[in-house]
Design an enzyme around this catalytic site. Sequence first.
Site, PDB file in Angstrom:
ATOM      1  CG  ASN A  37     106.077  96.990 148.115  1.00  0.00           C
ATOM      2  OD1 ASN A  37     106.333  98.153 147.782  1.00  0.00           O
ATOM      3  ND2 ASN A  37     106.617  95.942 147.513  1.00  0.00           N
ATOM      4  CE  LYS A  96     107.657  87.911 143.715  1.00  0.00           C
ATOM      5  NZ  LYS A  96     108.042  87.537 145.093  1.00  0.00           N
ATOM      6  CE1 TYR A 150     109.106 100.129 135.197  1.00  0.00           C
ATOM      7  CE2 TYR A 150     109.964 101.105 133.174  1.00  0.00           C
ATOM      8  CZ  TYR A 150     109.081 101.133 134.240  1.00  0.00           C
ATOM      9  OH  TYR A 150     108.172 102.164 134.343  1.00  0.00           O
TER      10      TYR A 150
END
Length: 323
Positions: A37, A96, A150
């Site tokens: 992305n 996410k 994380y």
Amino acid sequence: MSDELKKVLVTGGAGFIGSHLCERMLADGHRVVAMDNLVTGDLRNIEHLLPEERFSFVHQDVTEFIHVSGRLDYILHFASPASPIDYLELPIQTLKVGALGTHKVLGLARAKKARFLLASTSEVYGDPLEHPQQENYWGNVNPVGPRGCYDEAKRFAEACAMAYHRHHGVETRIVRIFNTYGPRMRLNDGRVLPAFMSQALRGEDLTVFGDGSQTRSFCYVDDLVEGITRLLYSDEVEPTNVGNPAEMTIRQFGEAILKITGSNSKFIEKPLPVDDPKVRQPDITKARRVLDGWEPKVPLDEGLVTTMEYFRSRIQEEVTAAQ
Ligand code: UDP
């Protein structure tokens, strides 16, 4: 028309490690789809691969439904912000991609009967109370600290991979990656190598966090890619550490960079970030055993010179662009 070539999906394919893996998978004769992305990835890392007929790029967030047409043999899940500065700036995206993204990609692996390899991390060991870290150590992670997004996402991702393996029979592999360096690291990602290298080359002071006595063990990216590739082709399901066991303090690492660059920069101390691990060193006994005698080959001085050349040209580009 049947196609004998294997097809590989690399998520995070425009990132530092992802782009090196794309190159390796092409060199091994496979078709490669890089998906990214571009939040922390950069198309410049893979633009040299675009003319290759066996390579394609898909601009997509892996937390959205993923469609890949035709066969898929291997999925290398490397999409994630990966530096402490990135987690601070992108905590939700970090969570996410590690959680929802891993779930999506595992669903794809199941549907395509593809082998799935997860890029996990030494961060699953947190601020470790056992040293060096062996794979059977469960870690000392602060779930609510700044690194929690994380560390916990990667721990969830490991659990998810094992569940898909046990419950759905998906072929899964888990690599726990320790500190890695080399060309294509982002200059401003805040990690210690980009920081020290850029500072040394620009003649600025090197920002040591804390007193610099904390330790890390740095692996050159080519050695890492070789270890990951061997793991992909192996039948080892349980997590495997891949990294360089040569441990040093952050100050020693800074001195090595000053020597290589010939810089006269000095150290200045900055506050130590919250939950910054005091020590980190992979135990690679298992990797040597299951990866056919794999171990890092590139000495620090050699890896640093190649990395310095990359940083030099990138800094020069910035200077030229600013003129
Ligand atoms: N560090 C430092 N100066 C910097 C950046 C990082 O002294 O400008 C230290 C950091 O506090 C940590 C080590 O270098 O102890 C490695 O940091 P990095 O962000 O590269 O990754 P980490 O290993 O902490 O995930």
